[in-house]
Design a protein around this motif. Structure first.
Motif, PDB file in Angstrom:
ATOM      1  N   MET A  37      14.337   3.078  -6.034  1.00 29.11           N
ATOM      2  CA  MET A  37      13.148   2.297  -6.351  1.00 29.11           C
ATOM      3  C   MET A  37      12.492   1.761  -5.081  1.00 29.11           C
ATOM      4  O   MET A  37      11.258   1.742  -4.967  1.00 29.11           O
ATOM      5  CB  MET A  37      13.501   1.168  -7.320  1.00 29.11           C
ATOM      6  CG  MET A  37      13.990   1.655  -8.671  1.00 29.11           C
ATOM      7  SD  MET A  37      12.844   2.797  -9.515  1.00 29.11           S
ATOM      8  CE  MET A  37      11.632   1.608 -10.127  1.00 29.11           C
ATOM      9  N   LYS A  38      13.306   1.353  -4.116  1.00 28.97           N
ATOM     10  CA  LYS A  38      12.759   0.876  -2.841  1.00 28.97           C
ATOM     11  C   LYS A  38      11.989   1.999  -2.142  1.00 28.97           C
ATOM     12  O   LYS A  38      10.913   1.765  -1.575  1.00 28.97           O
ATOM     13  CB  LYS A  38      13.885   0.363  -1.944  1.00 28.97           C
ATOM     14  CG  LYS A  38      13.401  -0.238  -0.645  1.00 28.97           C
ATOM     15  CD  LYS A  38      14.551  -0.809   0.164  1.00 28.97           C
ATOM     16  CE  LYS A  38      14.033  -1.400   1.466  1.00 28.97           C
ATOM     17  NZ  LYS A  38      15.119  -1.937   2.301  1.00 28.97           N
ATOM     18  N   ALA A  39      12.523   3.228  -2.203  1.00 25.94           N
ATOM     19  CA  ALA A  39      11.856   4.375  -1.567  1.00 25.94           C
ATOM     20  C   ALA A  39      10.519   4.683  -2.217  1.00 25.94           C
ATOM     21  O   ALA A  39       9.616   5.218  -1.568  1.00 25.94           O
ATOM     22  CB  ALA A  39      12.762   5.608  -1.623  1.00 25.94           C
ATOM     23  N   THR A  40      10.373   4.328  -3.476  1.00 27.49           N
ATOM     24  CA  THR A  40       9.101   4.567  -4.167  1.00 27.49           C
ATOM     25  C   THR A  40       8.129   3.399  -3.994  1.00 27.49           C
ATOM     26  O   THR A  40       6.980   3.479  -4.418  1.00 27.49           O
ATOM     27  CB  THR A  40       9.314   4.777  -5.686  1.00 27.49           C
ATOM     28  OG1 THR A  40       9.840   3.586  -6.255  1.00 27.49           O
ATOM     29  CG2 THR A  40      10.231   5.940  -5.961  1.00 27.49           C
ATOM     30  N   GLY A  45      13.538  -3.571 -11.252  1.00 20.31           N
ATOM     31  CA  GLY A  45      13.307  -3.876 -12.665  1.00 20.31           C
ATOM     32  C   GLY A  45      12.655  -2.776 -13.489  1.00 20.31           C
ATOM     33  O   GLY A  45      13.137  -2.437 -14.578  1.00 20.31           O
ATOM     34  N   PRO A  46      11.535  -2.192 -13.033  1.00 21.63           N
ATOM     35  CA  PRO A  46      10.834  -1.196 -13.844  1.00 21.63           C
ATOM     36  C   PRO A  46      11.588   0.117 -14.052  1.00 21.63           C
ATOM     37  O   PRO A  46      11.156   0.952 -14.841  1.00 21.63           O
ATOM     38  CB  PRO A  46       9.551  -0.935 -13.056  1.00 21.63           C
ATOM     39  CG  PRO A  46       9.386  -2.087 -12.145  1.00 21.63           C
ATOM     40  CD  PRO A  46      10.767  -2.557 -11.844  1.00 21.63           C
ATOM     41  N   PHE A  47      12.721   0.302 -13.360  1.00 16.60           N
ATOM     42  CA  PHE A  47      13.450   1.568 -13.495  1.00 16.60           C
ATOM     43  C   PHE A  47      13.727   1.893 -14.961  1.00 16.60           C
ATOM     44  O   PHE A  47      13.527   3.021 -15.419  1.00 16.60           O
ATOM     45  CB  PHE A  47      14.777   1.509 -12.717  1.00 16.60           C
ATOM     46  CG  PHE A  47      15.639   2.727 -12.918  1.00 16.60           C
ATOM     47  CD1 PHE A  47      15.410   3.880 -12.190  1.00 16.60           C
ATOM     48  CD2 PHE A  47      16.677   2.722 -13.847  1.00 16.60           C
ATOM     49  CE1 PHE A  47      16.193   5.017 -12.384  1.00 16.60           C
ATOM     50  CE2 PHE A  47      17.464   3.837 -14.045  1.00 16.60           C
ATOM     51  CZ  PHE A  47      17.215   4.996 -13.316  1.00 16.60           C
ATOM     52  N   TYR A  48      14.188   0.886 -15.706  1.00 14.43           N
ATOM     53  CA  TYR A  48      14.597   1.121 -17.085  1.00 14.43           C
ATOM     54  C   TYR A  48      13.419   1.265 -18.046  1.00 14.43           C
ATOM     55  O   TYR A  48      13.618   1.574 -19.218  1.00 14.43           O
ATOM     56  CB  TYR A  48      15.586   0.038 -17.531  1.00 14.43           C
ATOM     57  CG  TYR A  48      16.876   0.151 -16.749  1.00 14.43           C
ATOM     58  CD1 TYR A  48      17.805   1.141 -17.045  1.00 14.43           C
ATOM     59  CD2 TYR A  48      17.127  -0.686 -15.660  1.00 14.43           C
ATOM     60  CE1 TYR A  48      18.977   1.284 -16.301  1.00 14.43           C
ATOM     61  CE2 TYR A  48      18.294  -0.557 -14.916  1.00 14.43           C
ATOM     62  CZ  TYR A  48      19.205   0.433 -15.247  1.00 14.43           C
ATOM     63  OH  TYR A  48      20.352   0.580 -14.507  1.00 14.43           O
TER      64      TYR A  48
END
Length: 198
Positions: A37-40, A45-48
């Motif tokens: 998520m950091k790389a994006t 939080g929004p991953f799920y």
């Protein structure tokens, strides 16, 4: 706050692209969801909102990376020389050194046999490999089509095995020798120069 569907789809693709790159480079266990998520440029939080689990992301990454790889193969498959160049490029030092941008089978196959990974890795990898066999069977410039499917399996296994072994060596000369010898052992069609016809 709900985001427009196009923005959500764009974020989903960005997560898939970054996760595929990181997973190929460092393995599934070597990358956390937070790192992806950091790389994006997104928070954890929004991953799920996009994936039920890391395993679901892994499975979708194989499909995502597979679609891109098949597009490249289809482009190469337009001409016999394109297919020859595809094989030569696969068994090159550049591909060996490009884990993150390289082949998903060479990166993920070893993980597929591990307990609990059948659905996340094994199933989508098997589906992808079946398509690859079909593409090579029909598009590779075989001298004889008599056993094209068996020949396709042998050439693909040689390509993948060659890259995996070459990457595993800490001896540069041996690593390059593996790539060179695997290519030399493939059907003449794979090694033919640009001036030859299929």
């Amino acid at each position: 706050m709900r985001y427009p569907a196009a923005e959500t789809a764009e974020k989903h693709q960005k997560i898939l692209s970054e996760a595929s790159r990181l997973f190929k480079e460092r393995g599934f266990d070597g990358v956390s969801v937070s790192e992806i998520m950091k790389a994006t440029g997104l928070t954890h939080g929004p991953f799920y909102n996009h994936f039920d689990s890391k395993e679901a992301l892994m499975a979708e990454c194989i499909v995502h990376a597979g679609d891109a790889a098949l597009a490249d193969l289809d482009e190469a498959g337009k001409t016999p020389e394109g297919m020859r160049a595809y094989v030569r490029s696969y068994l090159s030092r550049e591909h060996r050194d490009s884990r993150a941008g390289g082949c998903l089978v060479a990166a993920f196959a070893a993980h597929a046999g591990q307990p609990g990974s059948e659905q996340a890795i094994g199933a989508p990898l098997t589906t992808y490999f079946k398509v690859l066999i079909d593409r090579f069977t029909s598009k590779f410039p075989w001298r004889s089509k008599k056993n094209a499917r068996g020949d396709a399996i042998r050439i693909l296994a040689s390509m993948y095995g060659g890259v995996v072994l070459a990457r595993a060596m800490d001896d540069e000369a041996l690593s390059e020798e593996i790539l060179r010898e695997v290519l030399a052992g493939l059907p003449a069609a794979a090694k033919a120069g640009a001036k030859e016809s299929g």
